[in-house]
Write an enzyme that holds these catalytic residues in place. Structure first.
Site, mmCIF file in Angstrom:
data_model
loop_
_atom_site.group_PDB
_atom_site.id
_atom_site.type_symbol
_atom_site.label_atom_id
_atom_site.label_comp_id
_atom_site.label_asym_id
_atom_site.label_seq_id
_atom_site.Cartn_x
_atom_site.Cartn_y
_atom_site.Cartn_z
ATOM 1 N N LEU A 4 -7.622 -11.916 -7.755
ATOM 2 C CA LEU A 4 -6.525 -11.873 -6.790
ATOM 3 C C LEU A 4 -6.409 -10.450 -6.259
ATOM 4 O O LEU A 4 -6.348 -9.497 -7.033
ATOM 5 C CB LEU A 4 -5.217 -12.295 -7.457
ATOM 6 C CG LEU A 4 -4.009 -12.452 -6.527
ATOM 7 C CD1 LEU A 4 -3.028 -13.449 -7.136
ATOM 8 C CD2 LEU A 4 -3.285 -11.146 -6.274
ATOM 9 N N ILE A 5 -6.373 -10.328 -4.936
ATOM 10 C CA ILE A 5 -6.196 -9.003 -4.343
ATOM 11 C C ILE A 5 -5.033 -9.014 -3.366
ATOM 12 O O ILE A 5 -4.960 -9.874 -2.479
ATOM 13 C CB ILE A 5 -7.491 -8.476 -3.693
ATOM 14 C CG1 ILE A 5 -7.215 -7.156 -2.970
ATOM 15 C CG2 ILE A 5 -8.161 -9.471 -2.771
ATOM 16 C CD1 ILE A 5 -8.430 -6.332 -2.729
ATOM 17 N N GLY A 7 -2.797 -7.115 -0.331
ATOM 18 C CA GLY A 7 -3.099 -6.214 0.791
ATOM 19 C C GLY A 7 -4.510 -6.400 1.311
ATOM 20 O O GLY A 7 -5.202 -5.434 1.637
ATOM 21 N N SER A 9 -5.378 -7.964 4.109
ATOM 22 C CA SER A 9 -5.466 -8.245 5.550
ATOM 23 C C SER A 9 -6.071 -7.099 6.348
ATOM 24 O O SER A 9 -6.402 -7.273 7.520
ATOM 25 C CB SER A 9 -4.067 -8.560 6.099
ATOM 26 O OG SER A 9 -3.199 -7.471 5.878
ATOM 27 N N SER A 137 -3.196 6.937 -5.515
ATOM 28 C CA SER A 137 -3.704 7.895 -4.532
ATOM 29 C C SER A 137 -3.927 9.250 -5.193
ATOM 30 O O SER A 137 -3.226 9.614 -6.149
ATOM 31 C CB SER A 137 -2.665 8.027 -3.421
ATOM 32 O OG SER A 137 -2.925 9.156 -2.645
ATOM 33 N N TYR A 153 5.990 8.496 -0.922
ATOM 34 C CA TYR A 153 4.731 7.774 -1.151
ATOM 35 C C TYR A 153 4.068 8.256 -2.451
ATOM 36 O O TYR A 153 3.721 7.442 -3.313
ATOM 37 C CB TYR A 153 3.806 7.995 0.046
ATOM 38 C CG TYR A 153 2.405 7.454 -0.143
ATOM 39 C CD1 TYR A 153 2.152 6.089 -0.100
ATOM 40 C CD2 TYR A 153 1.326 8.310 -0.359
ATOM 41 C CE1 TYR A 153 0.861 5.591 -0.272
ATOM 42 C CE2 TYR A 153 0.043 7.823 -0.528
ATOM 43 C CZ TYR A 153 -0.191 6.465 -0.486
ATOM 44 O OH TYR A 153 -1.457 5.975 -0.669
HETATM 45 N N1 LIG Z 1 -6.878 4.883 3.039
HETATM 46 C C1 LIG Z 1 -6.747 5.901 2.206
HETATM 47 O O1 LIG Z 1 -7.207 7.014 2.484
HETATM 48 C C2 LIG Z 1 -6.060 5.715 0.889
HETATM 49 C C3 LIG Z 1 -6.061 6.779 -0.006
HETATM 50 C C4 LIG Z 1 -5.442 6.619 -1.234
HETATM 51 C C5 LIG Z 1 -4.857 5.421 -1.585
HETATM 52 N N2 LIG Z 1 -4.859 4.401 -0.675
HETATM 53 C C6 LIG Z 1 -4.223 3.142 -1.072
HETATM 54 O O2 LIG Z 1 -5.132 2.086 -0.851
HETATM 55 C C7 LIG Z 1 -4.402 0.867 -0.623
HETATM 56 C C8 LIG Z 1 -4.904 0.195 0.655
HETATM 57 O O3 LIG Z 1 -4.557 1.048 1.746
HETATM 58 P P1 LIG Z 1 -5.325 1.058 3.167
HETATM 59 O O4 LIG Z 1 -5.624 2.476 3.464
HETATM 60 O O5 LIG Z 1 -6.405 0.047 3.160
HETATM 61 O O6 LIG Z 1 -4.092 0.665 4.116
HETATM 62 P P2 LIG Z 1 -3.820 -0.545 5.120
HETATM 63 O O7 LIG Z 1 -5.027 -0.831 5.933
HETATM 64 O O8 LIG Z 1 -2.556 -0.153 5.797
HETATM 65 O O9 LIG Z 1 -3.560 -1.771 4.144
HETATM 66 C C9 LIG Z 1 -2.344 -1.968 3.475
HETATM 67 C C10 LIG Z 1 -2.276 -3.419 3.060
HETATM 68 O O10 LIG Z 1 -1.056 -3.633 2.330
HETATM 69 C C11 LIG Z 1 -0.449 -4.819 2.818
HETATM 70 N N3 LIG Z 1 1.008 -4.762 2.644
HETATM 71 C C12 LIG Z 1 1.858 -3.789 3.070
HETATM 72 N N4 LIG Z 1 3.122 -4.119 2.779
HETATM 73 C C13 LIG Z 1 3.090 -5.323 2.157
HETATM 74 C C14 LIG Z 1 4.079 -6.208 1.624
HETATM 75 N N5 LIG Z 1 5.390 -5.914 1.677
HETATM 76 N N6 LIG Z 1 3.675 -7.372 1.055
HETATM 77 C C15 LIG Z 1 2.368 -7.682 1.001
HETATM 78 N N7 LIG Z 1 1.385 -6.907 1.490
HETATM 79 C C16 LIG Z 1 1.740 -5.746 2.066
HETATM 80 C C17 LIG Z 1 -0.849 -4.875 4.301
HETATM 81 O O11 LIG Z 1 -0.878 -6.226 4.767
HETATM 82 P P3 LIG Z 1 0.232 -6.893 5.715
HETATM 83 O O12 LIG Z 1 0.695 -5.835 6.674
HETATM 84 O O13 LIG Z 1 -0.522 -8.021 6.369
HETATM 85 O O14 LIG Z 1 1.266 -7.364 4.774
HETATM 86 C C18 LIG Z 1 -2.285 -4.380 4.239
HETATM 87 O O15 LIG Z 1 -3.178 -5.426 3.976
HETATM 88 C C19 LIG Z 1 -2.913 1.271 -0.552
HETATM 89 O O16 LIG Z 1 -2.286 1.022 -1.773
HETATM 90 C C20 LIG Z 1 -2.983 2.767 -0.284
HETATM 91 O O17 LIG Z 1 -1.834 3.441 -0.725
HETATM 92 C C21 LIG Z 1 -5.442 4.505 0.549
#
Ligand SMILES: NC(=O)c1ccc[n+]([C@@H]2O[C@H](COP(=O)([O-])OP(=O)(O)OC[C@H]3O[C@@H](n4cnc5c(N)ncnc54)[C@H](OP(=O)(O)O)[C@@H]3O)[C@@H](O)[C@H]2O)c1
Length: 234
Positions: A4-5, A7, A9, A137, A153
């Site tokens: 199960l994953i 986020g 989308s 993060s 955050y």
């Molecule tokens: N990108 C980076 O550089 C980076 C670095 C460190 C850590 N991270 C972590 O990696 C993870 C993925 O981030 P990403 O960069 O891929 O960001 P992203 O593209 O914005 O993805 C975030 C995901 O979380 C979902 N989400 C947000 N609020 C939600 C809610 N209330 N209920 C259910 N789903 C929710 C969104 O889907 P919906 O909007 O469809 O609900 C989306 O699929 C996060 O935890 C982020 O903090 C990312």
């Protein structure tokens, strides 16, 4: 494995789901609030691998009914791996962060995973290779570089990392491994919103491949660990 994953989308979660679906032995359950990209994700897996490897549910971590999750998991006959990947990033100077901002930040990044873990615990403890992976993060990693605007955050992600260590201890006799990946920068919607114009050293697909590998193999080597994923030396 049944995985199960949250986020799934967009960004890293979407790429993790696709990487996991490549293995014919895996069934992936993808959750997020937006149904359109989830539907497209499931179709993409069919196009790539010629089978229905990804099922999905619209699920808001902060408000959806427990039954949506429980019925979907029952449909898979259980869960072996839970990836708490969904995240929210509020980027504001500390003095502009309202009580509501802090609440929303912790609702998605901490209380959401807490709720999902609690709901799935009865299933996870029936698995021979249960692994909970919490996505945190580098900004939450002790001693790492910090960035203005990310206090809520980073504090929420630090709470998730600490929860990892606590649950690994609490669940160790149930053979459930709990680990945390403190990821560095990967090019996603979230990163672009937080750091406009910055180009990350890794794509979402690069990071997705790594997270998928860790989720399916890491439980054999790690438990209760917070692993920094940065490619920088700091
Ligand atoms: N990108 C980076 O550089 C980076 C670095 C460190 C850590 N991270 C972590 O990696 C993870 C993925 O981030 P990403 O960069 O891929 O960001 P992203 O593209 O914005 O993805 C975030 C995901 O979380 C979902 N989400 C947000 N609020 C939600 C809610 N209330 N209920 C259910 N789903 C929710 C969104 O889907 P919906 O909007 O469809 O609900 C989306 O699929 C996060 O935890 C982020 O903090 C990312």
């Amino acid at each position: 494995m049944r995985i199960l994953i949250t986020g799934a989308s967009s960004g890293i979660g979407r790429e993790v789901a696709l990487a996991l679906a490549a293995d014919p032995g895996h069934q992936v359950l993808a959750l997020a609030r937006r149904s359109e990209p989830l539907e497209a994700l499931a179709q993409e897996a069919i196009n790539r691998y010629g089978r229905t490897a990804i099922s999905w549910r619209e699920f808001d971590l902060t408000s959806s009914d427990d039954s949506i999750l429980l019925e979907a998991v029952a449909g898979l006959g259980g869960i072996d791996i839970l990836l708490n990947n969904a995240g929210l990033l509020i980027n504001k100077p500390f003095e502009q962060l309202s009580d509501d901002d802090w609440q929303r930040q912790f609702d998605v990044n901490v209380f959401g995973p807490v709720r999902v873990i609690r709901l799935l615990l009865p299933w996870l403890q029936q698995s021979a290779s249960a692994h909970i992976v919490n996505i945190s993060s580098m900004g939450a990693f002790q001693g790492s570089s910090k960035f203005p605007g990310l206090s809520a955050y980073s504090a929420s992600k630090a709470a998730l990392a600490n929860l990892t260590e606590c649950l690994a201890e609490e669940f160790k006799d149930r053979h459930i491994s709990v680990n945390c990946l403190a990821l560095g920068a990967a090019q996603t919607e979230m990163l672009a919103a937080a750091f406009p114009g910055y180009q990350a050293p890794l794509s979402a697909a690069d990071m997705g491949d790594f997270v998928a590998w860790f989720a399916t193999h890491g439980y054999r080597f790690f438990n209760g660990k917070i692993l920094p994923g940065s490619v920088w030396t700091q």
